[in-house]
Write an enzyme that holds these catalytic residues in place. Structure first.
Site, PDB file in Angstrom:
ATOM      1  N   ASN A 209      63.860 -23.116  11.770  1.00 49.72           N
ATOM      2  CA  ASN A 209      64.922 -23.222  10.762  1.00 49.72           C
ATOM      3  C   ASN A 209      66.160 -22.468  11.222  1.00 49.72           C
ATOM      4  O   ASN A 209      66.167 -21.889  12.308  1.00 49.72           O
ATOM      5  CB  ASN A 209      64.411 -22.723   9.405  1.00 49.72           C
ATOM      6  CG  ASN A 209      63.981 -21.272   9.472  1.00 49.72           C
ATOM      7  OD1 ASN A 209      64.775 -20.390   9.768  1.00 49.72           O
ATOM      8  ND2 ASN A 209      62.702 -21.020   9.235  1.00 49.72           N
ATOM      9  N   ASP A 279      57.001 -22.883   6.178  1.00 49.63           N
ATOM     10  CA  ASP A 279      55.944 -23.152   5.193  1.00 49.63           C
ATOM     11  C   ASP A 279      54.893 -24.104   5.756  1.00 49.63           C
ATOM     12  O   ASP A 279      53.792 -24.193   5.238  1.00 49.63           O
ATOM     13  CB  ASP A 279      56.556 -23.764   3.933  1.00 49.63           C
ATOM     14  CG  ASP A 279      57.370 -22.733   3.152  1.00 49.63           C
ATOM     15  OD1 ASP A 279      56.949 -21.562   3.121  1.00 49.63           O
ATOM     16  OD2 ASP A 279      58.420 -23.093   2.590  1.00 49.63           O
ATOM     17  N   PHE A 323      62.508 -12.081  -0.403  1.00 52.52           N
ATOM     18  CA  PHE A 323      63.784 -12.788  -0.425  1.00 52.52           C
ATOM     19  C   PHE A 323      63.562 -14.165  -1.018  1.00 52.52           C
ATOM     20  O   PHE A 323      62.470 -14.711  -0.919  1.00 52.52           O
ATOM     21  CB  PHE A 323      64.330 -12.934   1.005  1.00 52.52           C
ATOM     22  CG  PHE A 323      65.296 -11.858   1.367  1.00 52.52           C
ATOM     23  CD1 PHE A 323      64.860 -10.558   1.534  1.00 52.52           C
ATOM     24  CD2 PHE A 323      66.650 -12.151   1.514  1.00 52.52           C
ATOM     25  CE1 PHE A 323      65.759  -9.556   1.853  1.00 52.52           C
ATOM     26  CE2 PHE A 323      67.552 -11.159   1.827  1.00 52.52           C
ATOM     27  CZ  PHE A 323      67.119  -9.858   1.995  1.00 52.52           C
ATOM     28  N   LYS A 341      54.600 -13.609  -6.813  1.00 45.88           N
ATOM     29  CA  LYS A 341      54.183 -12.956  -5.564  1.00 45.88           C
ATOM     30  C   LYS A 341      53.954 -11.457  -5.745  1.00 45.88           C
ATOM     31  O   LYS A 341      53.798 -10.727  -4.766  1.00 45.88           O
ATOM     32  CB  LYS A 341      55.227 -13.221  -4.460  1.00 45.88           C
ATOM     33  CG  LYS A 341      55.400 -14.714  -4.124  1.00 45.88           C
ATOM     34  CD  LYS A 341      56.179 -14.956  -2.844  1.00 45.88           C
ATOM     35  CE  LYS A 341      56.391 -16.444  -2.599  1.00 45.88           C
ATOM     36  NZ  LYS A 341      56.931 -16.753  -1.273  1.00 45.88           N
TER      37      LYS A 341
END
Ligand code: CTP
Length: 402
Positions: A209, A279, A323, A341
């Protein structure tokens, strides 16, 4: 705060040397033990005797003028100093320092010292804006030198603009503020992840990415300058980091990052997961380069582990910060991640906003803690954003202890 502080004041040759006299006097008035070191050109503006009288110490100029045979003066002063301030710092001394040139007593001493170095530039407006000077300042900043920005106004060369040595009291304030911050996270171990991950298909192809790692590296540098012991787990990035308090671990894939983070997790006090972790990864990987075939090619992808989720589920006393890179409904999605999370705080950024997100030197973020207090941090350099967030983390950790 400056009482008995051992301060080396480096004076290089520019008209602003006269202000360094006032700076010496003010530092001494605040209790500091000041030793002045001048370049040859600085002595053309003000006599060393002035600095000797104001500091009540010998003034150093010549590397070979050894006053005490039992010591080597430049090493002795370099070891003695707790703080070094270069004011005024000319374009010449800044550039010499950035290349490690040590051709006089001041540059030699500055190369040898482990003291915190503060640089207060003073020069003509065009010299200050010259790409060579800018580049050299950036390099020094990266190495952990601290710049005290020059003010804008009338310059002795007749120009009006940026380049005027900051006023002595402002220099002292900047040094004091920084020294205070330098203790902010001392004794704390911080684990930071940065950059993208790379999910390999074959020896020449991978999925990744647009993350450059700049935000995470800015966190590492800011945390180290706040006195923390930093472990930086970095995906494949083109960045360097130089700080004795930063241990860097390079990783490639999400799985590598997972392993490295878990290995370091138990000993961390604060964990900041700024990495942009893939992911998904290709289900099948090949040791040989794949050959093209006629027709379509479908890559089957499988989920990687959500590292942050696993750390959140398994954490003990760590303060865990995640983040959220979003492009819409940013607060809503961010808060969901904070809760799901099990984070102590989340930093949300709208990666589609001008000046924010991947590849920029700046960012715009919102920090939300567990109590859902929101702090909006407007456009600022990533380093500055990192410093603000670390200050908020420190505040929230202190609140939790009370
Ligand atoms: N993260 C992680 N492991 C992953 C994916 C993400 O640790 N496999 C972490 C990131 O480091 C970041 C946070 O999770 O701190 C959020 O990442 P982001 O990509 O914004 O969100 P995701 O959790 O992947 O959720 P979604 O893709 O649904 O937005």
């Amino acid at each position: 705060m400056l009482q008995n502080k051992k301060i080396l004041l480096g004076v290089s040759g520019g008209i602003a040397v006269y202000k360094a006299c006032d700076l010496t006097s003010k530092l001494v008035q605040q209790g500091a033990d000041v030793r002045v070191m001048m370049t040859e050109s600085a002595t053309k503006f003000v006599s060393p005797l002035t600095f000797q009288a104001l500091s009540r110490n010998d003034v150093y100029i010549d590397t070979f003028d050894e006053k005490d045979p039992r010591k080597i003066a430049h090493i002795d002063v370099a070891d003695w100093a707790e703080i070094a301030i270069i004011a005024p710092a000319t374009a010449n001394i800044i550039s010499k320092l950035s290349y490690g040139i040590a051709d006089d007593m001041l540059t030699t001493t500055l190369l040898a010292t482990r003291a915190d170095v503060y640089i207060a530039p003073a020069m003509n407006v065009h010299m200050y804006a010259h790409p060579a000077v800018m580049e050299n300042m950036k390099k020094l900043d990266k190495w952990g030198h601290h710049f005290i920005e020059p003010g804008a106004g009338y310059l002795a060369c007749g120009y009006v603009g940026k380049g005027r040595l900051e006023e002595p009291l402002s220099i002292i304030e900047a040094v004091k503020n920084h020294q205070k911050n330098a203790q902010l996270l001392s004794g704390k171990k911080i684990l930071i992840s940065a950059g993208p991950t790379r999910e390999v298909v074959d020896p020449v192809r991978f999925f990744s990415n647009r993350s450059t790692g700049r935000m995470g590296f800015a966190f590492a540098e800011a945390a180290a300058s706040f006195g923390a012991e930093v472990t930086l787990v970095a995906g494949p990035v083109e960045l360097d980091v130089h700080h004795p308090n930063i241990k860097r671990i390079d990783v490639v894939s999400a799985q590598d990052m997972y392993d490295a983070m878990w290995k370091e997790f138990a000993s961390a006090d604060i964990v900041i997961k700024s990495a942009a972790v893939a992911d998904y990864r290709p289900k099948a990987t090949y040791d040989e380069k794949m050959k093209k075939q006629p027709g379509e090619y479908v890559v089957e992808m499988e989920r990687t582990q959500d590292i942050l989720q696993s750390l959140g589920d398994g954490k003990k006393s760590q303060f865990l910060v995640g983040f959220a890179a979003e492009t819409s409904n940013i607060l809503e999605y961010g808060q969901k991640k904070l809760k799901n999370k099990h984070l102590d705080a989340i930093v949300i950024n709208d990666v589609s906003a001008e000046g924010a997100g991947f590849g920029h030197d700046t960012n715009i973020v919102t920090y939300i803690n567990k109590q859902l207090n929101k702090e909006e941090l407007p456009l600022a350099s990533k380093r500055n954003i990192a410093e603000q967030i670390l200050t908020l983390i420190q505040r929230d950790m202190k609140d939790e202890r009370q």
